[in-house]
Design a protein around this motif. Structure first.
Motif, PDB file in Angstrom:
ATOM      1  N   GLU A  32       0.619  -6.234  -3.114  1.00 35.15           N
ATOM      2  CA  GLU A  32       0.411  -5.182  -4.106  1.00 35.15           C
ATOM      3  C   GLU A  32      -0.758  -4.305  -3.659  1.00 35.15           C
ATOM      4  O   GLU A  32      -1.789  -4.806  -3.206  1.00 35.15           O
ATOM      5  N   VAL A  33      -0.595  -2.974  -3.769  1.00 31.33           N
ATOM      6  CA  VAL A  33      -1.604  -2.039  -3.276  1.00 31.33           C
ATOM      7  C   VAL A  33      -2.282  -1.338  -4.447  1.00 31.33           C
ATOM      8  O   VAL A  33      -1.620  -0.787  -5.324  1.00 31.33           O
ATOM      9  N   LYS A  34      -3.627  -1.339  -4.459  1.00 29.68           N
ATOM     10  CA  LYS A  34      -4.391  -0.667  -5.504  1.00 29.68           C
ATOM     11  C   LYS A  34      -4.489   0.828  -5.184  1.00 29.68           C
ATOM     12  O   LYS A  34      -4.325   1.254  -4.040  1.00 29.68           O
ATOM     13  N   ASN A  35      -4.783   1.628  -6.216  1.00 33.40           N
ATOM     14  CA  ASN A  35      -4.849   3.078  -6.049  1.00 33.40           C
ATOM     15  C   ASN A  35      -5.857   3.491  -4.992  1.00 33.40           C
ATOM     16  O   ASN A  35      -5.621   4.434  -4.221  1.00 33.40           O
ATOM     17  N   GLU A  36      -7.012   2.797  -4.939  1.00 30.34           N
ATOM     18  CA  GLU A  36      -8.051   3.179  -3.990  1.00 30.34           C
ATOM     19  C   GLU A  36      -7.664   2.887  -2.537  1.00 30.34           C
ATOM     20  O   GLU A  36      -8.316   3.359  -1.601  1.00 30.34           O
ATOM     21  N   ASP A  37      -6.605   2.097  -2.354  1.00 28.88           N
ATOM     22  CA  ASP A  37      -6.156   1.768  -0.993  1.00 28.88           C
ATOM     23  C   ASP A  37      -4.954   2.607  -0.553  1.00 28.88           C
ATOM     24  O   ASP A  37      -4.349   2.349   0.490  1.00 28.88           O
ATOM     25  N   ILE A  38      -4.614   3.614  -1.340  1.00 29.48           N
ATOM     26  CA  ILE A  38      -3.462   4.460  -1.025  1.00 29.48           C
ATOM     27  C   ILE A  38      -3.937   5.778  -0.425  1.00 29.48           C
ATOM     28  O   ILE A  38      -4.851   6.429  -0.948  1.00 29.48           O
ATOM     29  N   VAL A  39      -3.345   6.179   0.706  1.00 31.44           N
ATOM     30  CA  VAL A  39      -3.644   7.461   1.340  1.00 31.44           C
ATOM     31  C   VAL A  39      -2.339   8.233   1.522  1.00 31.44           C
ATOM     32  O   VAL A  39      -1.254   7.652   1.495  1.00 31.44           O
ATOM     33  N   LYS A  40      -2.454   9.539   1.713  1.00 31.26           N
ATOM     34  CA  LYS A  40      -1.286  10.367   1.957  1.00 31.26           C
ATOM     35  C   LYS A  40      -1.021  10.445   3.461  1.00 31.26           C
ATOM     36  O   LYS A  40      -1.950  10.383   4.274  1.00 31.26           O
ATOM     37  N   GLY A  41       0.250  10.571   3.819  1.00 28.34           N
ATOM     38  CA  GLY A  41       0.586  10.654   5.229  1.00 28.34           C
ATOM     39  C   GLY A  41       1.925  11.325   5.441  1.00 28.34           C
ATOM     40  O   GLY A  41       2.688  11.550   4.493  1.00 28.34           O
TER      41      GLY A  41
END
Length: 272
Positions: free
Chosen positions: A55-64
């Motif tokens: 599970e990925v938290k919001n702070e660990d999400i980047v755009k690509g």
């Protein structure tokens, strides 16, 4: 009270007009939730990594961007902001055109343009009147939500309206539609005559208040009845359509069906 969704200015030559944008339309679709049939409780959805399954938290999400299948390059918010520069808060009118020159397929979404401060009211009023008197609309570029849009600015009521437009490369080619090459070049004159007559019968002045979302109204009533424990009424059987042999017969039947009904006048008996 409308909520401000964009704040900046319109650049009209060397004149800057401070404005605010407000969403002019609203989606009234009734949203149905996904429920667990046994518990009648909403289903939760979590963001997980497709590779490790965690599970990925919001702070660990980047755009690509996926530049080749399975290969990504990260793009930071700072890099995106640098590309926008000062355009993010300015709407520069670059041309004036006739509204009739723009095909409706280009229109995307509408926003009310409101003045941002008392100091800009005079310039706002001047631009609105100038556009209204000219019978033209202004074309401009605007950046909203990390995307540049082509926009049309026109007078609307006692204010102005901004409508975002699709760029030409965002509109798909009509020639890509399957089957268009099979359409016959000319139709039978009699069919065209009857079809034109049907169009004339169905022609009316456009009054928005005459059109309603019947499906949404029925769904709202269904929800109200179910909450109140009212059983739905038994559905009436829809009559089967008549078997029409050919196109001309169908057109003639349509014209006959849509003929305006004659008013019947009742004669009053004379009283002595």
């Amino acid at each position: 009270m409308l909520r401000t969704m964009w704040k900046g200015s319109i650049q009209f030559g060397l004149v800057y007009i401070p404005i605010k944008l407000y969403t002019a339309t609203e989606d009234k679709d009734i949203k149905l939730r996904m429920l667990h049939k046994d518990c009648m409780a909403p289903i939760n959805y979590t963001r997980t990594c497709s590779k490790c399954g965690k599970e990925v938290k919001n702070e660990d999400i980047v755009k690509g961007y996926e530049y080749t299948p399975g290969q990504f390059i990260a793009i930071s918010e700072e890099e995106i902001n640098d590309l926008q520069d000062d355009m993010s808060k300015s709407v520069e009118i670059i041309n004036f055109v006739n509204l009739s020159d723009i095909d409706p397929i280009y229109f995307e979404k509408s926003y009310f343009i409101g003045p941002d401060s008392g100091q800009g009211l005079r310039a706002y009023s001047l631009l609105r009147q100038t556009i209204s008197d000219s019978g033209k609309i202004g074309l401009a570029n605007i950046i909203m939500r990390s995307k540049q849009h082509l926009a049309a600015i026109r007078s609307y009521g006692n204010g102005m309206l901004l409508e975002t437009l699709f760029y030409p490369d965002e509109v798909r080619a009509m020639n890509d539609v399957p089957g268009l090459n099979d359409i016959i070049a000319e139709n039978a004159p009699k069919e065209v005559e009857i079809a034109t007559q049907l169009v004339e019968q169905l022609t009316a002045e456009f009054k928005p208040e005459n059109y309603k979302d019947n499906y949404r109204l029925k769904l709202e009533q269904l929800i109200t009845n179910k909450v109140a424990g009212v059983k739905p009424a038994q559905k009436e059987e829809i009559p089967k359509a008549n078997n029409v042999v050919d196109l001309l017969s169908a057109l003639e039947a349509s014209v006959k069906q849509n003929k305006p009904k004659k008013k019947t006048t009742s004669r009053r008996k004379k009283t002595i």
